[in-house]
Design an enzyme around this catalytic site. Structure first.
Site, mmCIF file in Angstrom:
data_model
loop_
_atom_site.group_PDB
_atom_site.id
_atom_site.type_symbol
_atom_site.label_atom_id
_atom_site.label_comp_id
_atom_site.label_asym_id
_atom_site.label_seq_id
_atom_site.Cartn_x
_atom_site.Cartn_y
_atom_site.Cartn_z
ATOM 1 N N GLY A 283 0.873 -1.307 0.069
ATOM 2 C CA GLY A 283 -0.028 0.018 -0.048
ATOM 3 C C GLY A 283 0.940 1.347 0.087
ATOM 4 N N GLU A 284 0.345 2.137 0.563
ATOM 5 C CA GLU A 284 1.185 3.675 0.560
ATOM 6 C C GLU A 284 1.252 4.206 -0.674
ATOM 7 O OE1 GLU A 284 5.153 3.351 2.242
ATOM 8 O OE2 GLU A 284 4.170 2.394 4.161
ATOM 9 N N GLY A 285 0.628 3.770 -1.623
ATOM 10 C CA GLY A 285 0.947 4.220 -3.231
ATOM 11 C C GLY A 285 2.152 3.640 -3.587
#
Lengths: 316, 316
Positions: A283-285
């Protein structure tokens, strides 16, 4: 998308000093960028990684391997430059913004009632809309929120059916019991919803950071900024938009397919082919930030290469 | 590789602010880099894309969709910055060197006799050895040479067996007749060789740019510079080294798998898993140049992220 810019880019692509098709997917990426940037010679000069963080009442169901306080701790880590996405944004030359969404006020546990009220959902959508920089020429929406793979799985199950087990995965690393608790929470949350429109699903089992990513993707469309979709949770936000309007994601490309098993299934539902498949599941981009330089490379090849005529190279 | 640096990197990887394994292949890439750079915190600050160009007598057999003069024209294009690899090297922040190897003196047509004498082979290996910059911290060997997919197919067929058809492909875009001519040339060239050691195969059916890439990969090993392998032709150079010494490619990672069908088969023979699969089939080191920023990102995540203790984040 700008049809004239795409047609111009398609024509230019055929004149560049390479055998036809030999840059593979980079060619289509450049033409897609051309359409959304409205330029026959697109560039990626000012990408933005926009991170949104939210907390989730459903963590009370024991669905995460990490405690809920990690969300606020990781936001501090983003702000101090210590997270993976900070490094990835730097390598990509991207501006990174972090929007923490009422972390001290988690959503309601969606197994018992709606995660967010209509007003809360609208406020989170607006926060996403507001976070997009007018100057961005490529957007990566990313997220942090302990418990949010459960929320994403519930959205996917509500929108696409199947079984809860089709959509839950290990997230940050739950064990078999945790996985069973996730499936149970998803079943109860979605079972409670009844018939809803996509925004109703978002309010019912979503989260603030998911709504904010949806708002950011909408804003990008308004500004004609192309978007790179990250993993399972970012794609669950995108899925809400596509369920409401089948063309809503034409400005979006799937950056990668995550190791979270349901992400591949979700990409299929979205009809998106990922650029990368490197087993990321953070995640987190992060996966989309990693793909920025691929998209930039596609644009630079397209816009910077010589044509056969310019270079005095004989065609095939 | 430096075992202590790898062990240190492995330990550090376990302390970074992310769930274990969540950066997928980036984690292994960082640890591999650590071993070859001899540092627990590897970086990619000075990558080099080293392009080698050669001409091939086997083009007399009608094996290419482009005329032989394109090799020298493309070298000029490299020198003027107009080729795909120029753009890709720039996006990767890489130094790019171009070594043209006696373009006015093609190799001999290998269907009739050895492509190169032993002296010519040694000179080309040396040219590759000499082209590697001492200061490089990651090397991409790349190539240009009309006709060289036929040479690469012959090397693979000689080293690994199978049928000529297993190893020939469309290259820059030959039609069915051209493909049949490639298979025939490979069959005749390899049939002529008899039993040879790998360097004998290289001289017999290889080419100057292929020998030079082998020399560059050897030099990189000597300097402990990690290498990203590009497509089918670069991998045929690597295959010669691995056939001579099974450990010869431990400092090499496969950057991508090309759309040239035999490349996947060759990677399997080399026991290398590609990082990217984007349908490129251009050569020029393009796929490996595209992967430099992936490797850099892996290094930056590994070396730049905070640990759980540094960031005050609770572990899972």
């Amino acid at each position: 998308a700008d049809g004239a810019a795409m047609a111009g880019a398609l024509s230019r692509n055929g004149q560049l000093t390479k055998p036809p098709g030999s840059l593979g997917r980079l060619e289509g990426v450049a033409i897609w960028l051309a359409g959304w940037q409205g330029s026959e010679k697109p560039r990626v000069l000012a990408p933005q990684v926009a991170i949104f963080a939210g907390n989730h009442g459903v963590v009370a169901q024991g669905v995460s391997a990490f405690p809920a306080e990690v969300t606020v701790q990781m936001v501090a880590n983003f702000q101090h430059g210590g997270a993976a996405v900070n490094q990835l944004a730097r390598v990509a030359g991207a501006a990174m913004t972090v929007t923490a969404l009422e972390l001290d006020r988690p959503t309601a546990d969606f197994t018992a009632g709606d995660a967010m009220t209509a007003d809360e959902t609208a406020a989170a959508l607006q926060a996403g809309w507001d976070a997009v920089l007018d100057s961005a020429d490529l957007l990566v929406p990313g997220e942090m929120g302990i418990g949010n793979t459960t929320s994403a799985a519930a959205i996917a199950h509500a929108l696409y059916g199947g079984t809860p087990e089709d959509w839950v995965g290990r997230g940050t690393g739950v064990d078999d019991q945790g996985l069973a608790r996730k499936a149970s929470a998803v079943a109860r949350g979605v079972g409670r919803l009844g018939t809803r429109d996509p925004l109703g699903v978002l309010a019912g089992v979503g989260g603030r950071e998911i709504a904010a990513m949806a708002g950011a993707i909408l804003r990008a469309r308004h500004l004609r900024i192309p978007v790179l979709l990250d993993g399972f949770i970012a794609c669950s936000a995108a899925a809400v938009l596509q369920a409401a309007n089948p063309q809503a994601l034409d400005h979006c490309m799937a950056a990668h397919v995550s190791a979270e098993a349901a992400h591949g299934r979700l990409l299929t539902a979205l009809r998106k082919e990922p650029l990368l498949n490197l087993g990321l599941r953070l995640g987190e981009g992060s996966g989309a930030a990693l793909a920025i330089n691929i998209v930039r490379a596609a644009a630079e090849c397209h816009s910077g290469m010589a044509t056969f005529a310019e270079a005095g190279v004989a065609g095939g």
